[in-house]
Motif scaffolding. Structure first.
Motif, PDB file in Angstrom:
ATOM      1  N   ALA A   1      35.068  46.887  89.524  1.00 49.29           N
ATOM      2  CA  ALA A   1      34.762  47.898  90.544  1.00 49.29           C
ATOM      3  C   ALA A   1      36.075  48.460  91.084  1.00 49.29           C
ATOM      4  N   ILE A   2      36.077  49.737  91.415  1.00 47.06           N
ATOM      5  CA  ILE A   2      37.293  50.375  91.915  1.00 47.06           C
ATOM      6  C   ILE A   2      37.542  49.934  93.359  1.00 47.06           C
ATOM      7  N   THR A   3      38.802  49.771  93.718  1.00 46.00           N
ATOM      8  CA  THR A   3      39.121  49.387  95.099  1.00 46.00           C
ATOM      9  C   THR A   3      39.555  50.624  95.872  1.00 46.00           C
ATOM     10  N   ARG A   4      39.809  50.423  97.167  1.00 51.30           N
ATOM     11  CA  ARG A   4      40.223  51.534  98.013  1.00 51.30           C
ATOM     12  C   ARG A   4      41.553  52.115  97.503  1.00 51.30           C
ATOM     13  N   SER A   5      42.517  51.217  97.164  1.00 47.75           N
ATOM     14  CA  SER A   5      43.805  51.725  96.694  1.00 47.75           C
ATOM     15  C   SER A   5      43.646  52.344  95.314  1.00 47.75           C
ATOM     16  N   GLY A   6      42.647  51.874  94.573  1.00 48.56           N
ATOM     17  CA  GLY A   6      42.334  52.454  93.277  1.00 48.56           C
ATOM     18  C   GLY A   6      41.892  53.907  93.451  1.00 48.56           C
ATOM     19  N   ARG A   7      41.070  54.146  94.495  1.00 52.39           N
ATOM     20  CA  ARG A   7      40.606  55.524  94.745  1.00 52.39           C
ATOM     21  C   ARG A   7      41.782  56.408  95.097  1.00 52.39           C
ATOM     22  N   ARG A   8      42.688  55.873  95.965  1.00 48.05           N
ATOM     23  CA  ARG A   8      43.857  56.675  96.343  1.00 48.05           C
ATOM     24  C   ARG A   8      44.663  57.033  95.095  1.00 48.05           C
ATOM     25  N   GLN A   9      44.858  56.068  94.226  1.00 44.75           N
ATOM     26  CA  GLN A   9      45.636  56.256  93.005  1.00 44.75           C
ATOM     27  C   GLN A   9      44.941  57.299  92.125  1.00 44.75           C
ATOM     28  N   LEU A  10      43.616  57.190  92.045  1.00 44.47           N
ATOM     29  CA  LEU A  10      42.839  58.114  91.219  1.00 44.47           C
ATOM     30  C   LEU A  10      43.020  59.540  91.733  1.00 44.47           C
ATOM     31  N   ALA A  11      42.917  59.681  93.067  1.00 49.99           N
ATOM     32  CA  ALA A  11      43.052  61.016  93.661  1.00 49.99           C
ATOM     33  C   ALA A  11      44.419  61.591  93.311  1.00 49.99           C
ATOM     34  N   ALA A  12      45.466  60.783  93.473  1.00 44.58           N
ATOM     35  CA  ALA A  12      46.825  61.251  93.221  1.00 44.58           C
ATOM     36  C   ALA A  12      47.012  61.614  91.747  1.00 44.58           C
ATOM     37  N   GLU A  13      46.548  60.721  90.878  1.00 45.53           N
ATOM     38  CA  GLU A  13      46.713  60.942  89.446  1.00 45.53           C
ATOM     39  C   GLU A  13      45.927  62.165  88.993  1.00 45.53           C
ATOM     40  N   ALA A  14      44.674  62.289  89.506  1.00 42.90           N
ATOM     41  CA  ALA A  14      43.809  63.392  89.094  1.00 42.90           C
ATOM     42  C   ALA A  14      44.455  64.717  89.520  1.00 42.90           C
ATOM     43  N   ASP A  15      45.019  64.695  90.714  1.00 42.13           N
ATOM     44  CA  ASP A  15      45.676  65.884  91.251  1.00 42.13           C
ATOM     45  C   ASP A  15      46.809  66.291  90.311  1.00 42.13           C
ATOM     46  N   LYS A  16      47.634  65.280  89.962  1.00 42.60           N
ATOM     47  CA  LYS A  16      48.774  65.520  89.082  1.00 42.60           C
ATOM     48  C   LYS A  16      48.283  66.069  87.740  1.00 42.60           C
ATOM     49  N   TRP A  17      47.242  65.456  87.253  1.00 41.13           N
ATOM     50  CA  TRP A  17      46.661  65.822  85.955  1.00 41.13           C
ATOM     51  C   TRP A  17      46.183  67.285  85.989  1.00 41.13           C
ATOM     52  N   ASP A  18      45.500  67.613  87.082  1.00 40.58           N
ATOM     53  CA  ASP A  18      44.969  68.976  87.224  1.00 40.58           C
ATOM     54  C   ASP A  18      46.106  69.984  87.222  1.00 40.58           C
ATOM     55  N   ARG A  19      47.150  69.660  87.996  1.00 38.50           N
ATOM     56  CA  ARG A  19      48.260  70.600  88.076  1.00 38.50           C
ATOM     57  C   ARG A  19      48.900  70.782  86.697  1.00 38.50           C
ATOM     58  N   LEU A  20      49.092  69.663  85.990  1.00 39.50           N
ATOM     59  CA  LEU A  20      49.687  69.683  84.666  1.00 39.50           C
ATOM     60  C   LEU A  20      48.833  70.532  83.719  1.00 39.50           C
ATOM     61  N   ALA A  21      47.513  70.281  83.815  1.00 36.54           N
ATOM     62  CA  ALA A  21      46.579  71.030  82.956  1.00 36.54           C
ATOM     63  C   ALA A  21      46.698  72.523  83.265  1.00 36.54           C
ATOM     64  N   GLY A  22      46.781  72.852  84.572  1.00 36.71           N
ATOM     65  CA  GLY A  22      46.923  74.255  84.994  1.00 36.71           C
ATOM     66  C   GLY A  22      48.172  74.877  84.401  1.00 36.71           C
ATOM     67  N   ILE A  23      49.290  74.135  84.506  1.00 36.34           N
ATOM     68  CA  ILE A  23      50.565  74.655  83.990  1.00 36.34           C
ATOM     69  C   ILE A  23      50.464  74.916  82.500  1.00 36.34           C
ATOM     70  N   ILE A  24      49.892  73.919  81.796  1.00 35.97           N
ATOM     71  CA  ILE A  24      49.792  74.067  80.333  1.00 35.97           C
ATOM     72  C   ILE A  24      48.909  75.264  79.985  1.00 35.97           C
ATOM     73  N   ALA A  25      47.809  75.391  80.752  1.00 37.45           N
ATOM     74  CA  ALA A  25      46.901  76.520  80.499  1.00 37.45           C
ATOM     75  C   ALA A  25      47.636  77.848  80.678  1.00 37.45           C
ATOM     76  N   ARG A  26      48.438  77.920  81.783  1.00 38.74           N
ATOM     77  CA  ARG A  26      49.160  79.159  82.039  1.00 38.74           C
ATOM     78  C   ARG A  26      50.193  79.423  80.959  1.00 38.74           C
ATOM     79  N   LEU A  27      50.909  78.349  80.559  1.00 39.79           N
ATOM     80  CA  LEU A  27      51.916  78.490  79.512  1.00 39.79           C
ATOM     81  C   LEU A  27      51.288  79.040  78.238  1.00 39.79           C
TER      82      LEU A  27
END
Lengths: 115, 885
Positions: A84-110
């Motif tokens: 089961a995911i923990t509270r810090s796991g959720r925080r990590q997920l949010a941060a990673e997902a955010d990073k991932w989204d931004r990266l995906a956006g950059i690649i899409a634009r490129l």
């Protein structure tokens, strides 16, 4: 030992970790087999996974304290380990997902600029 | 790493999960319509490498470093077990190098450097008086009691001044009568040194006056031994020399005081000093002109040394003028640091041993380097194989490092034990005049530096070259390895063997020079016989022996009884055995009849040791009569026998026969009648031969009685056997008489050469070890060359070389570095021998016997070490060798 190969594994590891975390966040507590099925289902069987690596990923997340594990009984009455995911796991997920989204956006634009 | 401690359970969990996963997948495929076999295969494919997953998880939960380390240690232990000889050689070599070096350095440190256990020991100096006219006979003199008192009264330079003089104490009343060494000291002696008193107190100022001086401080060991650590010892009255003394204090066990002739060559203390009483000068003692008081001063500031010397000189001359107005002398006072009292005589011999221990450590390091290089060479193919299989350089380095460290740890541990016991052994085995040693203990900084040096050698030679070798292309390395054992590091190893041999030669040559000197010392004619003689030290005291007549009666009665014992050929007595010390006991200036003005001639005429002897002494001791006769049982006039050197000083150029019948004066008192010289005997040398024989005047016991006597018994049998019956004879005459010592003359002489023997034994021991290391090295290098080149040898033999050629080649591989090392070592030994020329006796620094002997021993040992592998080379079968591939 080729350096490039190691780097590729690293990327895959990170990606797999993110997938596992996201799955646990969406679906609640699950066992390893269930996680593998869920990823298979979501990717429309596009991602051919060595399913054993899911457990390596789970151990990594356990060590980081982002998930917890406990033994229980699965839907078909087998002993299984539920994660089961923990509270810090959720925080990590949010941060990673955010990073991932931004990266995906950059690649899409490129890629769109390339056309 | 959170799960390090539960990783066994973690692994079981992972295994179970993976198994369940596989079953679920299989079921799924069966449900999808596959046969069970197909389903299982598909599921296994999909799950991937299960073992790899488990390994990853296991590693994730471990400390990689610790895991690898544990693996390396286990591997290193297996390696050591499979190659026991190598491991043993390394461990023993390291242990010997470390142990010997640390033990010797620990001892040297405590003797030469460690601060003495006094308050501000650097401020303390001992005073020596130098009288130019007496220098030939006495390089320096201590003080008389008057000189000390004059200095004490008038000096203004020193913070304080104290004095001490030997005192013999016979203890009676509590068990066995016993004679112990003692000292009379100025009342401020203990506070001067800053030496703690364990219980009770030190002397008070007023106890330095006659009547108040029946008090003693005793040593800690005497208190423990004789008085069974009696808590009530302070205040107790004990009987010393037949008189009551009150014990006022027990000195702390750490107290170190000068023993034997440490304070000054002419004032001999006992080997141990156990009792101290205050100096309380009476008019009678003040008249005593004996130069037997050692004076210590404490300088406020070391820069005042010359100022202090000048003031002491001025006071000395002032006193001499007052006592003897006519005397003109340039006497001067010299101050020497107190450390020199303990260290000066042993510094050179000890430094020689330290140098030997250093050379041994160097030889051990060369030997370790050599065996590690050979091992690295023989393992290069293994390393190449592992690099080819994908082992990282770091892993191999760390594994080699662990292997080296494991051996080093074993060697270091054994070396530490050796160092510990070695230090203890040196302290007990050391000659007694190296007394500061009793405070010597294992010195950790020296231990650690020796450990570090050997360890670094091991790492440098065990890890680095192997890694460099591993840098080669693994393919070539493997090809090489498959064909023959590659001959690598040969040149480096030959150099190391050369160095080992040079060091061994250096040590062997030093040892041989010392051994030759030692043999010379033992075989030198001392002017008396050494074998077949028993000596018995006796001292008469108390009311019963107050009068000289009583003592004379006792001694002549005793000697008569001893002569009646079976096996006794002759017996006699002397007050001070010449073998023990050249300058014990009373001494007087000897004047000629025409010398009427004592002051005018006192510094010109020789001073002689006055030796009191009973009849029979000369015969019993084996002294050689040069002219005239020895004493008869009763002499009508005053008579004396002079030693050759005294005769030469009094009547230069006259032959011994002309000297007989001449008259002399003993001391400056003109009212004492002249003494007639009736005989001349050969000079008696001190046992250690470390000083020139002192001029001696022998007087018959009846005419010049003394208290203590040493009985000399010449026997046809083993002298030690006589001891029991003579002791019984003495007990029958006086059960309370302490027998100070019963020793054979061989033992007496032997103890005076103890320091020389000690030094010689240590250096020879180190030399032997260095030789062994060198021989092992020679064998290793030759053997290795033969093994590596078996094929080449086969080719040569096939092409027509004779077996003799092959053997000659193999011997040359080993003997080449040996000869270079030998030559270099002999040159070095000649240089070193020049440095310790003073330690040699009857041997030139280029002693052909020693150097030749060393060369022969070394070449013989090295030849044997070369011959064994060379013989193997000679028996190589060319057919087998060529097919060996």
């Amino acid at each position: 030992m080729a350096k490039g190969e190691a780097a590729k594994t690293d990327l895959l590891q990170g990606t797999l970790d993110l997938m596992v975390l996201q799955t646990l966040d969406t679906m609640g507590a699950m066992h390893g087999y269930g996680i593998a099925r869920r990823i298979e289902q979501i990717s429309d069987a596009m991602l051919k996974l060595n399913e054993g690596t899911v457990y390596t990923s789970l151990m990594r997340l356990l060590q980081s304290g982002w998930i917890t594990a406990s033994w229980g009984i699965s839907e078909n009455n087998r002993r299984a380990r539920f994660y089961a995911i923990t509270r810090s796991g959720r925080r990590q997920l949010a941060a990673e997902a955010d990073k991932w989204d931004r990266l995906a956006g950059i690649i899409a634009r490129l890629r769109s600029g390339e056309k | 790493m959170r799960f390090f401690w539960s990783r066994r359970r973690m692994d079981a969990d992972a295994a179970e999960e993976l198994r369940a996963h596989l079953e679920l997948l299989t079921e799924r495929y069966i449900d999808g319509g596959m046969s069970p076999e197909e389903a299982r295969a598909a599921a296994t494919r999909q799950l991937g490498n299960v073992t790899r997953v488990r390994e990853d998880i296991h590693e994730m939960n471990g400390f990689r470093l610790i895991d690898n380390l544990a693996r390396d240690v286990r591997f290193a232990m297996r390696q050591a077990a499979s190659n026991r000889v190598f491991a043993l050689v390394v461990v023993i070599t390291m242990a010997l190098g470390i142990g010997a070096n640390t033990a010797i350095l620990s001892v040297a440190y405590s003797v030469l450097i460690k601060p003495l256990p006094y308050a501000e020991p650097d401020e303390i100096y001992a005073a020596e008086i130098i009288v130019p006219e007496r220098r030939a006979q006495f390089p320096s003199l201590p003080a008389t009691v008057q000189v000390f008192l004059a200095w004490q009264r008038a000096q203004t330079v020193f913070a304080s001044i104290t004095a001490l003089t030997p005192w013999e104490a016979s203890l009676t009343g509590d068990g066995e009568p016993e004679r112990v060494g003692g000292a009379s000291v100025a009342a401020n002696f203990f506070s001067f040194l800053g030496a703690p008193i364990e219980r009770g107190r030190a002397f008070l100022e007023e106890e330095g006056r006659p009547g108040k001086d029946r008090v003693v401080v005793i040593s800690h060991s005497l208190w423990q031994r004789r008085y069974a650590s009696d808590e009530a010892i302070v205040g107790r009255t004990v009987s010393i020399n037949g008189e009551p003394f009150q014990v006022i204090g027990v000195a702390a066990p750490s107290l170190i005081v000068p023993t034997r002739t440490q304070l000054h060559p002419v004032i001999p203390f006992a080997a141990r000093v156990d009792v101290w009483k205050p100096i309380a000068p009476t008019p009678a003692t003040l008249n005593n002109e004996s130069w037997d008081h050692g004076v210590l001063v404490r300088l406020r500031d070391p820069r005042q040394q010359s100022q202090g010397e000048q003031q002491m000189t001025a006071l000395l001359i002032e006193l001499a003028r007052a006592q003897m107005p006519g005397v003109k002398t340039e006497a001067s006072v010299h101050l020497v640091p107190v450390r020199d009292l303990y260290a000066a005589k042993v510094r050179r011999p000890l430094l020689l041993v330290v140098a030997a221990a250093m050379l041994l450590l160097a030889a051990a390091c060369a030997s370790i380097a050599n065996v590690f290089l050979s091992r690295g060479a023989s393992r290069s193919s293994e390393i190449a194989m592992r690099i080819a299989l994908g082992a990282s350089r770091g892993r191999i380095a760390s594994q080699l490092f662990v292997e080296t460290m494991l051996l080093a740890a074993c060697g270091g541990a054994v070396g530490t034990v050796l160092a510990f016991y070695g230090t203890a052994l040196l302290v007990t085995a050391a000659p007694p005049d190296v007394q500061v040693l009793s405070a010597a203990s294992l010195n950790l900084p020296f231990l650690f530096s020796a450990l570090a040096v050997t360890l670094m050698t091991g790492v440098l030679c065990g890890v680095v070259p192997v890694l460099q070798g591993g840098r080669r292309d693994p393919v070539t390395a493997l090809k090489d390895a498959a064909r023959t054992t590659p001959y690598r590091m040969g040149r480096a190893r030959q150099t190391l063997v050369g160095i080992e041999m040079a060091l061994a030669t250096l040590l062997l040559a030093s040892g041989a020079l010392l051994l030759h000197s030692f043999v010379n010392v033992l075989n030198t004619d001392r002017g008396y016989d050494v074998d077949g003689i028993l000596t018995v030290d006796l001292s008469l005291f108390g009311d019963r022996y107050k009068s000289p007549q009583a003592r004379g009666v006792f001694y002549s009665e005793l000697i008569g009884r001893v002569r009646a014992q079976p096996g006794v050929m002759a017996a006699g007595g002397i007050n001070n055995l010449p073998a023990v010390s050249a300058s014990d006991g009373p001494s007087r200036a000897i004047l000629l009849p025409e010398d009427t003005d004592f002051a005018a001639v006192v510094l010109v005429r020789p001073v002689a040791m006055i030796r009191t002897v009973t009849t029979g002494y000369f015969a019993a001791s084996g002294s050689q009569l040069r002219a005239g006769r020895t004493f008869g049982d009763s002499e009508s006039g005053l008579v004396a026998v002079v030693s050759e050197s005294l005769a030469a000083r009094l009547w230069p150029g006259d032959s011994a026969i002309n000297v007989v019948g001449r008259r002399i004066r003993q001391g400056g008192n003109l009212s004492i009648p002249l003494i007639e010289v009736i005989g001349v005997v050969g000079d008696a040398q001190p046992g250690g031969l470390d000083r020139d024989p002192v001029a001696a005047l022998y007087r018959p016991y009846q005419q010049f009685p003394s208290g203590p006597m040493t009985l000399i018994v010449r026997t046809s049998q083993d002298p030690a056997v006589l001891a029991g019956s003579i002791k019984a004879e003495i007990r029958r005459m006086d059960p309370d008489l302490p027998i100070t010592a019963m020793r054979t003359m061989r033992d007496v002489v032997s103890s005076t050469v103890a320091q020389r023997r000690f030094q010689m034994l240590l250096v020879s021991l180190f030399a032997t070890v260095a030789l062994l290391l060198g021989v092992v090295g020679v064998y290793g290098v030759t053997n290795y060359a033969v093994v590596c080149r078996t094929k080449e040898i086969g080719v040569r033999l096939a092409l027509g070389a004779t077996r003799r050629d092959v053997m000659r080649w193999a011997v040359a591989v080993g003997m080449w570095p040996v000869s270079v090392g030998l030559a270099a070592g002999l040159v070095g030994a000649a240089l070193i021998a020049n440095l310790f020329r003073a330690t040699l006796f009857g041997v030139t620094p280029l002693d052909p016997l020693s150097f030749g002997g060393v060369a022969i021993v070394l070449l013989a040992a090295a030849s044997l070490a070369c011959y064994l592998p060379a013989r193997r080379a000679g028996t190589v079968d060319p057919v087998l060798a060529l097919r060996h591939e």
